[in-house]
Design an enzyme around this catalytic site. Structure first.
Site, mmCIF file in Angstrom:
data_model
loop_
_atom_site.group_PDB
_atom_site.id
_atom_site.type_symbol
_atom_site.label_atom_id
_atom_site.label_comp_id
_atom_site.label_asym_id
_atom_site.label_seq_id
_atom_site.Cartn_x
_atom_site.Cartn_y
_atom_site.Cartn_z
ATOM 1 N N PHE A 77 -3.819 -3.460 4.528
ATOM 2 C CA PHE A 77 -4.477 -2.259 4.372
ATOM 3 C C PHE A 77 -4.703 -1.362 3.185
ATOM 4 O O PHE A 77 -5.207 -0.577 2.755
ATOM 5 C CB PHE A 77 -4.287 -1.149 5.701
ATOM 6 C CG PHE A 77 -3.003 -0.123 5.504
ATOM 7 C CD1 PHE A 77 -3.002 0.923 4.980
ATOM 8 C CD2 PHE A 77 -1.845 -1.027 5.619
ATOM 9 C CE1 PHE A 77 -1.889 1.666 4.945
ATOM 10 C CE2 PHE A 77 -0.481 -0.319 5.459
ATOM 11 C CZ PHE A 77 -0.754 1.192 5.070
ATOM 12 N N LYS A 78 -3.315 -1.574 2.411
ATOM 13 C CA LYS A 78 -3.389 -0.884 1.190
ATOM 14 C C LYS A 78 -4.034 -1.296 0.215
ATOM 15 O O LYS A 78 -4.241 -0.719 -0.867
ATOM 16 C CB LYS A 78 -1.653 -1.085 0.721
ATOM 17 C CG LYS A 78 -0.738 -0.313 1.827
ATOM 18 C CD LYS A 78 0.855 -0.449 1.845
ATOM 19 C CE LYS A 78 1.528 0.264 2.751
ATOM 20 N NZ LYS A 78 2.811 0.130 2.638
ATOM 21 N N ASP A 79 -4.818 -2.453 0.300
ATOM 22 C CA ASP A 79 -5.841 -2.818 -0.663
ATOM 23 C C ASP A 79 -6.891 -1.570 -0.898
ATOM 24 O O ASP A 79 -7.314 -1.424 -1.949
ATOM 25 C CB ASP A 79 -6.465 -3.880 -0.358
ATOM 26 C CG ASP A 79 -5.538 -5.549 -0.538
ATOM 27 O OD1 ASP A 79 -4.944 -5.492 -1.473
ATOM 28 O OD2 ASP A 79 -6.023 -5.982 0.463
ATOM 29 N N THR A 101 2.639 -2.851 0.261
ATOM 30 C CA THR A 101 2.183 -1.593 -0.894
ATOM 31 C C THR A 101 2.435 -2.580 -2.168
ATOM 32 O O THR A 101 1.590 -2.494 -2.946
ATOM 33 C CB THR A 101 3.304 -0.568 -1.027
ATOM 34 O OG1 THR A 101 2.853 0.075 0.256
ATOM 35 C CG2 THR A 101 2.832 0.204 -2.528
#
Length: 435
Positions: free
Chosen positions: A106-108, A139
């Site tokens: 999700f950190k993309d 991350t």
């Protein structure tokens, strides 16, 4: 737009300055003086908008004074070129898949948007920055992919030795060029402390022009609000209240969801689902905050955070009022054994495979649903592809699983990382040599 520090002793700044400072001088966290509220017409018609359309509307509410609309649209199209689908796996039960970006986590969303915005500002002023970032897992890979090859930006990623998966480690140690990895003999909290101390070192900060890409940076949080609103837009026609269960470690993701809510997005409840590093669930029960140091290692390693950096920001979003925060968020924690049972349950009941972090979000959602009779649209966030945690997931399921080609290719690449003790004098000496 002006942003204040949650510690309230540093002066307010503009959003560009907040992004490049990362942390205010008083060691707080930046938040807008006022969260912009989107008009009712947006919420009434958002189901007709694409993900990129929704992302632009939200970003423009924060950046319209700094970035012309046409330029901002270009940055959105460049950085948000992957999907965030809500996959229905059961009755009123949805998994929000946030692993379709380049690092499959999700950190993309935050890393790619932040890299695009930073590069935009740097090119206009012909400046250069050094990014320092601590990672407990995903991350690092997202930042490495997001900032790799960006002009005027050098990146150093600190990660705890032996506490990230093989694929996670390869994602942040095999790119090279402007992305360097530092393997710290300690915990994620040790890595985070080194980064924070460097940012409070005024001499070093000014010489290297330091910036952060952790979720402490407001530019990471804003794009994470995109997928909360996008999910709402796709489920609103179900006419059921929406509950989001968020696997939580540093609490940036949940803070982004709350920002979306403060912008006008209807939410029935947020669930803060954690592993045994259960600082916030305990706080929600007692009103007392007690950090866990050192953090406890688990199979959901990206959430092994004993002193969540974003917690002051989360409190500030509710005016530092425990009653308001606890009225909006429920908290639950789970052991490794419970997490494994969650992985197995999702596979057996829905023929769907999840990573340990996603399993915790699923378990948190179930725990909440046990205590409510109201019909809701239930959404649990899948923050990473299961293949990033393949040995643990295969061991639980008892079978081999396919690995996406982009992750499998990493396993044969050579790791390049500098080993370091969690000693700030050593870290400072290393950074001094970069000047």
């Amino acid at each position: 737009m002006r942003l204040f520090s949650t510690n309230k002793t540093s002066p307010s700044v503009g959003i560009e300055e907040a992004i490049f400072q990362g942390l205010p001088p008083d060691n707080g966290l930046y938040l807008p003086d006022e969260i912009p509220v989107l008009p009712e017409t947006f919420w009434e018609t958002c189901e007709s908008l694409s993900f990129q359309d929704i992302a632009f509307v939200i970003a423009n509410a924060f950046f319209k004074e700094e970035i012309p609309a046409e330029d901002l649209e270009g940055l959105i199209q460049k950085s948000m070129d992957f999907d965030a689908p809500s996959v229905k796996i059961g009755d009123d039960l949805y998994c929000l898949e946030l692993f379709h970006g380049p690092s499959m986590a999700f950190k993309d969303f935050g890393a790619r948007f932040m890299a695009a915005v930073m590069s935009y500002f740097l090119e206009k002023k012909n400046r250069k920055v050094h990014i320092l970032v601590a990672t407990s897992g995903d991350t690092g890979g997202a930042v490495a992919q997001g900032f790799f090859g960006q002009s005027n930006i050098d990146v150093h990623i600190l990660y705890p030795s032996g506490k990230v998966s093989d694929i996670q480690e390869k994602q942040l140690t095999t790119l090279g060029e402007n992305v360097k990895a530092i393997e710290v003999d300690g915990t994620f909290d040790d890595c985070q402390k080194l980064v924070k101390t460097a940012f409070l070192d005024e001499e070093l900060r000014s010489k290297l022009n330091l910036a952060s890409a952790n979720s402490i940076n407001i530019a990471r949080l804003i794009p994470q609000a995109f997928y909360f609103v996008y999910t709402y837009s796709r489920l609103k026609e179900k006419h059921f209240p929406i509950v989001f269960s968020v696997p939580s470690g540093n609490f940036g993701n949940l803070s982004a969801g709350v920002i979306a809510h403060k912008m006008g997005m209807p939410v029935h409840r947020f669930i803060a689902a954690t592993n045994v590093n259960k600082v916030v669930p305990e706080y929600l029960k007692t009103g007392v905050y007690e950090s866990i140091e050192p953090s406890v290692s688990t199979i959901s390693n990206a959430m092994d955070v004993g002193n969540p950096s974003n917690f002051p920001r989360l409190k500030a979003l509710f005016g530092d009022k425990f009653e308001d925060l606890s009225a909006a968020i429920s908290g639950y924690s789970f052991t490794d054994e419970e997490t494994k049972q969650g992985i197995l349950e999702v596979k057996n009941m829905y023929d769907y495979v999840v990573c340990p972090h996603t399993a915790i979000a699923y378990l948190g959602l179930n725990k909440y649903l046990e205590n409510t009779k109201e019909r809701v649209s239930s959404v649990f966030l899948s923050t990473a592809h299961y293949a990033k945690f393949l040995p643990d997931v295969e061991a639980v399921i008892g079978a081999g699983l396919p690995v996406p080609e982009r992750l499998e290719e990493l396993l044969d690449k050579e790791k390049v990382a500098l080993s370091m003790k969690p000693d700030y004098s050593l870290f400072r000496a290393y950074l001094d040599d970069l000047i």
